[in-house]
Enzyme design. Structure first.
Site, PDB file in Angstrom:
ATOM      1  N   SER A 138     -23.739 -81.495 -15.596  1.00  0.00           N
ATOM      2  CA  SER A 138     -23.390 -81.010 -14.285  1.00  0.00           C
ATOM      3  C   SER A 138     -22.349 -80.025 -14.034  1.00  0.00           C
ATOM      4  CB  SER A 138     -23.757 -81.937 -13.207  1.00  0.00           C
ATOM      5  OG  SER A 138     -23.775 -81.618 -11.858  1.00  0.00           O
ATOM      6  N   ASP A 265     -34.852 -79.091 -10.411  1.00  0.00           N
ATOM      7  CA  ASP A 265     -33.568 -79.808  -9.978  1.00  0.00           C
ATOM      8  C   ASP A 265     -33.313 -79.320  -8.514  1.00  0.00           C
ATOM      9  OD1 ASP A 265     -30.740 -80.268  -9.921  1.00  0.00           O
ATOM     10  OD2 ASP A 265     -30.413 -79.724 -11.875  1.00  0.00           O
ATOM     11  N   HIS A 292     -32.122 -83.307 -11.432  1.00  0.00           N
ATOM     12  CA  HIS A 292     -30.864 -83.127 -11.718  1.00  0.00           C
ATOM     13  C   HIS A 292     -30.361 -84.270 -12.715  1.00  0.00           C
ATOM     14  CE1 HIS A 292     -26.878 -81.343 -11.334  1.00  0.00           C
ATOM     15  NE2 HIS A 292     -26.469 -82.432 -11.263  1.00  0.00           N
TER      16      HIS A 292
END
Length: 329
Positions: A138, A265, A292
């Protein structure tokens, strides 16, 4: 090449994929070896190691996501997978993310690569015979992309992998304010506001906030506008997003790099997906499902964390590996 990701048949939903790891892994897989690493500016970050590296053993550094830590399911899961591969794994926590408040007012952001550089340099000097890999998840994935671009002529790392990186920060900042994704935003902001409040008990000013004030930040954009940008020398959040997004620098990277995105996502939009041809050293993987940093495969009876197979499997082409080496037992 990575094995294609196939979600649990009845768990294709993006939010279910995103949330499942939290429910399936409620406690870390192992107790890490902790170490404080002092930074050149007098501050520090905390390291969580699988074990003490052995001479010549590959080391894989993991950079977590926004408000993440070793306790994040993907973090300790990937480290355990690295150890099974015969490597030493370590999470370099960003400032204040290990549970200990850092000394300085400054914190971390998607394009802050100096702390990573200091740690990689330390590893090269301390373990000169070890090859080094890096994985960013991320926010940590975008940071890793920026790092490999900033230091493309001497990256120190032999290979890297970025999982669910927000390569267009502005688009992602807007996306997380929409629909159910606002739940994730609220979750992240609780931790971030708490850290900011604690910093304001030690410093007269943090970003645009002053000691004695109670931060009332409701969106990640507002946090970046009032904290991240002014604290780290950007004019505003828009300047920060433009300067630190990783999408525009992919073609400058020379290190072998895998990038993993899911089309569904809930933190992202199509803006993060590269549209221009990428250099041969970048292996771009775009899956239909996965959410995600979710990517839960297998079945309900036997769920599998696909990332824990795919990521070390891809890195193994560039790092020596010995399954369950003596040093990793």
């Amino acid at each position: 090449m990575m094995t294609p990701f196939k979600p649990i048949p009845s768990a294709r939903n993006a939010h279910l994929q995103t949330l499942l790891p939290r429910f399936l892994r409620r406690a870390p897989l192992f107790t890490p070896r902790w170490q404080q690493f002092d930074l050149p500016d007098g501050d520090f970050v905390d390291l969580a190691w699988t074990h003490q590296p052995q001479p010549g053993q590959p080391i894989v550094v993991l950079f977590h996501g926004l408000a993440g830590s070793f306790d994040s399911p993907y973090a300790n899961g990937l480290l355990a997978a690295f150890q099974r591969q015969g490597w030493c794994g370590v999470v370099m926590h960003f400032r204040s993310c290990s549970g200990r408040l850092n000394r300085a007012a400054r914190t971390y952001h998607s394009g802050e690569t100096q702390d990573a550089r200091a740690f990689f340099t330390h590893l090269r000097q301390t373990y000169p015979k070890s090859q080094i890999g890096a994985v960013g998840v991320s926010l940590g994935g975008n940071m890793l992309v920026r790092y490999l671009a900033d230091y493309h002529d001497d990256p120190i790392v032999a290979c890297g992998c970025a999982v669910s990186p927000p390569l267009d920060l502005a688009a992602c900042s807007m996306r997380i304010q929409q629909g159910f994704s606002r739940v994730y935003q609220a979750y992240l902001l609780r931790s971030m506001r708490q850290t900011l409040a604690e910093k304001l008990t030690r410093h007269q000013q943090v970003g645009r906030w002053h000691a004695g004030e109670r931060p009332t930040i409701k969106t990640l954009f507002e946090f970046d506008q009032t904290v991240t940008a002014p604290l780290h020398g950007f004019d505003d959040a828009h300047h920060y997003y433009h300067a630190c997004s990783g999408l525009s620098v992919l073609n400058t990277i020379k290190t072998p790099l895998a990038i993993i995105h899911a089309k569904d996502d809930p933190f992202m939009t199509d803006a993060v997906i590269p549209t221009s041809p990428l250099p041969a050293n970048i292996d771009y993987q775009l899956t239909e499902h996965g959410g995600h940093v979710g990517f839960v495969a297998g079945s309900w009876r036997q769920p599998q964390f696909w990332l824990e197979q795919a990521v070390p499997g891809w890195l193994a082409a560039y790092l020596p590996h010995e399954s369950l080496s003596k040093s990793a037992r």
